[in-house]
Design an enzyme around this catalytic site. Structure first.
Site, mmCIF file in Angstrom:
data_model
loop_
_atom_site.group_PDB
_atom_site.id
_atom_site.type_symbol
_atom_site.label_atom_id
_atom_site.label_comp_id
_atom_site.label_asym_id
_atom_site.label_seq_id
_atom_site.Cartn_x
_atom_site.Cartn_y
_atom_site.Cartn_z
ATOM 1 C CB SER A 18 -0.880 0.036 1.248
ATOM 2 O OG SER A 18 -1.535 -1.190 1.436
ATOM 3 C CE LYS A 28 -4.654 -1.388 1.881
ATOM 4 N NZ LYS A 28 -5.430 -2.309 2.712
ATOM 5 C CE LYS A 56 1.616 2.098 4.603
ATOM 6 N NZ LYS A 56 1.424 0.920 3.826
HETATM 7 P P1 NAD Z 1 5.538 -6.068 7.546
HETATM 8 O O1 NAD Z 1 6.274 -4.923 8.130
HETATM 9 O O2 NAD Z 1 5.071 -7.178 8.438
HETATM 10 O O3 NAD Z 1 6.407 -6.740 6.376
HETATM 11 C C1 NAD Z 1 7.207 -6.035 5.463
HETATM 12 C C2 NAD Z 1 8.364 -6.936 5.078
HETATM 13 O O4 NAD Z 1 9.131 -6.301 4.048
HETATM 14 C C3 NAD Z 1 9.330 -7.210 6.243
HETATM 15 O O5 NAD Z 1 9.524 -8.615 6.392
HETATM 16 C C4 NAD Z 1 10.618 -6.510 5.822
HETATM 17 O O6 NAD Z 1 11.792 -7.155 6.289
HETATM 18 C C5 NAD Z 1 10.496 -6.576 4.309
HETATM 19 N N1 NAD Z 1 11.303 -5.597 3.579
HETATM 20 C C6 NAD Z 1 11.329 -4.246 3.744
HETATM 21 N N2 NAD Z 1 12.182 -3.681 2.861
HETATM 22 C C7 NAD Z 1 12.702 -4.694 2.119
HETATM 23 C C8 NAD Z 1 13.647 -4.760 1.073
HETATM 24 N N3 NAD Z 1 14.217 -3.657 0.580
HETATM 25 N N4 NAD Z 1 13.959 -5.965 0.546
HETATM 26 C C9 NAD Z 1 13.394 -7.085 1.042
HETATM 27 N N5 NAD Z 1 12.499 -7.107 2.046
HETATM 28 C C10 NAD Z 1 12.156 -5.914 2.581
HETATM 29 O O7 NAD Z 1 4.288 -5.433 6.781
HETATM 30 P P2 NAD Z 1 2.940 -6.177 6.320
HETATM 31 O O8 NAD Z 1 1.925 -6.075 7.385
HETATM 32 O O9 NAD Z 1 3.283 -7.487 5.708
HETATM 33 O O10 NAD Z 1 2.459 -5.154 5.171
HETATM 34 C C11 NAD Z 1 3.048 -5.134 3.883
HETATM 35 C C12 NAD Z 1 2.241 -4.183 3.019
HETATM 36 O O11 NAD Z 1 0.872 -4.643 2.928
HETATM 37 C C13 NAD Z 1 2.163 -2.753 3.583
HETATM 38 O O12 NAD Z 1 2.158 -1.822 2.543
HETATM 39 C C14 NAD Z 1 0.835 -2.742 4.321
HETATM 40 O O13 NAD Z 1 0.316 -1.433 4.455
HETATM 41 C C15 NAD Z 1 -0.009 -3.632 3.416
HETATM 42 N N6 NAD Z 1 -1.139 -4.299 4.070
HETATM 43 C C16 NAD Z 1 -1.009 -4.869 5.302
HETATM 44 C C17 NAD Z 1 -2.103 -5.513 5.872
HETATM 45 C C18 NAD Z 1 -2.017 -6.172 7.242
HETATM 46 O O14 NAD Z 1 -3.080 -6.516 7.808
HETATM 47 N N7 NAD Z 1 -0.868 -6.379 7.816
HETATM 48 C C19 NAD Z 1 -3.318 -5.603 5.178
HETATM 49 C C20 NAD Z 1 -3.409 -5.044 3.900
HETATM 50 C C21 NAD Z 1 -2.310 -4.395 3.353
#
Ligand code: NAD
Length: 295
Positions: A97, A172, A240
């Site tokens: 997102s 979104k 964010k």
């Molecule tokens: P998270 O912080 O749990 O996971 C993000 C992952 O990305 C981490 O494991 C981190 O190590 C990795 N990462 C960051 N930079 C990186 C790089 N340069 N190379 C490789 N890996 C890298 O976040 P999340 O909850 O999984 O959310 C991910 C996305 O999905 C976000 O944009 C969030 O807003 C969106 N989202 C989350 C949810 C939810 O319920 N958690 C629901 C819908 C959408």
């Protein structure tokens, strides 16, 4: 020939999403900068990538699920990044997102290198990611979506092509603003009820069949009663998304108020050091404000 699929960013969402692609029989290579995040997927049969560039060089379709715009822009556009290393004819799909301006920057640069790009942010939370029932909001070209539709179908049941690049992340952000406002309204209501002598169980049982019900209500049993505030969806990420919604509204000169009210709580939780906790932890902030402080 089996399609080689790469998945970068294996956090709370990306990990189960990649697992569901793997279950469909695709050859999946995973990469996360935190190596521990890859372990369960490698044990289940995924290949461990050595870097994002290596994933890009070896896969036909590369999916990314990173925290937000800074991480996505660095990974795609930075030196040694995905645009530079992805093979001609491959497809990149960002499922994070982000600000709509981020995919709008990436798409032309990808196309200039003969690489297709789609944005495909998701909704449904970790529960939906595990169950492969995510709603997926796709912005980009139809022909590109058709190439990756079976892979998106491994992660979600509701794939909507909502418009050109940028439209997916616009919807979104709107969705998350509404979700955040619903949750905070629910939690404020619950606090008033608690102080009035009602129990969370009673309020849940009555309101779930009444006009105040929303998707926020399951939080009562998932988070508020067990006091389970592990993510889930982190406060920092919702903050964010509210920034994104506010940026879009400002650009379009739409006066808004509910997002600002919701973001006050996200900010209070960030100030209290709760940014890595689930958004339901804001209930503890409301408790403090109401003088019902618990551990
Ligand atoms: P998270 O912080 O749990 O996971 C993000 C992952 O990305 C981490 O494991 C981190 O190590 C990795 N990462 C960051 N930079 C990186 C790089 N340069 N190379 C490789 N890996 C890298 O976040 P999340 O909850 O999984 O959310 C991910 C996305 O999905 C976000 O944009 C969030 O807003 C969106 N989202 C989350 C949810 C939810 O319920 N958690 C629901 C819908 C959408």
């Amino acid at each position: 020939m089996t399609l080689a699929v790469g998945f970068i960013g294996l956090g709370n969402m990306g990990n189960p999403m990649a697992g569901n692609v793997l279950k469909q029989g695709y050859a999946v290579t995973v990469f996360d900068k935190n190596a521990a995040a890859m372990a369960n997927l490698v044990a289940a049969g995924a290949k461990a990538g050595t870097s994002a560039a290596q994933v890009a060089q070896t896969c036909d379709i590369v999916l990314t699920c990173l925290p937000g715009s800074p991480e996505v822009e660095a990974l795609y556009l930075g030196a040694g990044g995905l645009i530079e290393h992805t093979r001609q004819g491959s497809v990149l799909v960002d499922m994070s997102s982000v600000l709509p301006t981020t995919p709008r920057k990436i798409q032309p640069l990808a196309q200039a290198r003969g690489v297709e790009f789609l944005e495909a942010p998701v909704s449904g939370g970790v529960t939906g990611a595990r169950a492969a029932t995510l709603a997926i909001m796709v912005g980009g070209e139809d022909k590109v979506l058709e190439r990756v539709r079976p892979i998106l179908g491994a992660m979600g049941t509701n794939i909507s092509h909502v418009g050109p690049i940028g439209a997916g992340n616009t919807i979104k952000a709107i969705n998350n603003m509404m979700s955040s406002v619903n949750s905070l309204a629910m939690m404020e209501g619950m606090m008033v009820g608690l102080k009035a002598g009602l129990s969370l169980e009673t309020m849940h049982a009555v309101i779930k069949d009444s006009s105040g019900a929303s998707n926020a209500l399951p939080r009562v049993h998932r988070a508020l009663i067990p006091r389970n505030f592990e993510p889930g969806f982190k406060v920092a990420l919702m903050n964010k998304d509210l920034d994104t919604f506010t940026a879009i509204a400002k650009e379009l000169h739409v006066p808004i108020s509910f997002a600002n009210a919701a973001q006050r709580y996200q900010q209070a939780a960030l100030a209290a050091g709760l940014g890595e906790k689930d958004t339901s932890v804001i209930f503890t902030v409301i408790e403090q404000l109401a003088g019902v402080a618990k551990k």
